[in-house]
Design an enzyme around this catalytic site. Structure first.
Site, PDB file in Angstrom:
ATOM      1  N   ILE A 118       0.848  -1.198   0.000  1.00  0.00           N
ATOM      2  CA  ILE A 118       0.000   0.000   0.000  1.00  0.00           C
ATOM      3  C   ILE A 118       0.884   1.250   0.000  1.00  0.00           C
ATOM      4  O   ILE A 118       1.194   1.807  -1.042  1.00  0.00           O
ATOM      5  CB  ILE A 118      -0.988  -0.018   1.184  1.00  0.00           C
ATOM      6  CG1 ILE A 118      -1.857  -1.282   1.126  1.00  0.00           C
ATOM      7  CG2 ILE A 118      -1.884   1.225   1.162  1.00  0.00           C
ATOM      8  CD1 ILE A 118      -2.737  -1.507   2.331  1.00  0.00           C
ATOM      9  N   CYS A 119       1.301   1.703   1.161  1.00  0.00           N
ATOM     10  CA  CYS A 119       1.965   3.007   1.246  1.00  0.00           C
ATOM     11  C   CYS A 119       3.326   3.029   0.556  1.00  0.00           C
ATOM     12  O   CYS A 119       3.711   4.051  -0.011  1.00  0.00           O
ATOM     13  CB  CYS A 119       2.068   3.441   2.701  1.00  0.00           C
ATOM     14  SG  CYS A 119       0.431   3.681   3.446  1.00  0.00           S
TER      15      CYS A 119
END
Length: 221
Positions: A118-119
């Protein structure tokens, strides 16, 4: 000279640390466990400090109240650097973050972030689209599952980001034991050689390296 080198140097890159928060550490289920991820991130931060590499630190959801800040052991390594809190899971969609990265003046970015899928991934693929080069540190990140982590690494690699590891970053940035940078590099590396065996035997540290690390610590006192 740097333009002729395939390897990276400490004066042409910046370090981005994204979302190293308690909530993210709690759900790491991929190949590098949370304790070793933390140690490897601390190694990256110490390396950046030793070589005056700019650091951009970011969190997500702290001001909204659903996540806590950067965990204290990592925050202590980047003392004096104000975290940029965001609402977007893609850090490069946040104006303050994007401006902070641009303000470093560096086009080569070493990125670590949780979670891998994700990040880390969202920031890295956006950075590539925005014209940066990206190294991501595969043993300083983790995913909610092994398949999530590994699939993210495949996506990152296909997009043009290059995988590396934390200790490889330290050694790549200076590379030559006969240069002035070897002094601070050695301090960081010997610190790692003292700390890693306390957590795991999955990181190889030779007896001679342990002895050198112990001697370096004794000499510091």
């Amino acid at each position: 000279m740097n333009k002729d080198l395939g390897v990276w140097t400490y004066d042409d890159c910046a370090l981005l640390l994204i979302d190293y928060q308690k909530e993210m550490f709690e759900v790491i289920r991929s190949e590098t466990d949370a304790d070793l991820v933390e140690l490897n991130v601390r190694l990256l931060a110490k390396t950046a400090k030793a070589f005056d590499v700019p650091i951009v630190l970011s969190t997500v959801g702290v001001e909204l109240g659903f996540n806590r800040p950067t965990i204290p052991p990592i925050l202590s390594e980047v003392d004096g650097i104000e975290p940029i809190d965001r609402t977007s899971m893609n850090a490069f969609e946040d104006d303050a973050f994007r401006e902070a990265v641009a303000a470093t003046g560096r086009k080569r970015l070493i990125i670590g972030g949780l979670h891998t899928e994700i990040c880390l991934t969202f920031a890295s693929v956006q950075a590539l689209k925005d014209g940066y080069e990206v190294l991501f540190v595969a043993d300083a990140v983790g995913g909610r599952s092994q398949v999530a982590h590994r699939t993210a690494i495949e996506r990152l690699s296909h997009a043009g980001a290059v995988p590396t590891t934390a200790l490889a970053v330290t050694t790549e940035l200076f590379r030559d034991w006969a240069t002035p940078a070897a002094g601070p590099a050695g301090e960081v590396i010997y610190w790692y050689f003292r700390e890693a065996p306390k957590l795991t035997d999955a990181v190889g540290v030779a007896d001679a390296e342990k002895q050198a690390a112990a001697a370096a610590l004794q000499g510091a006192h």
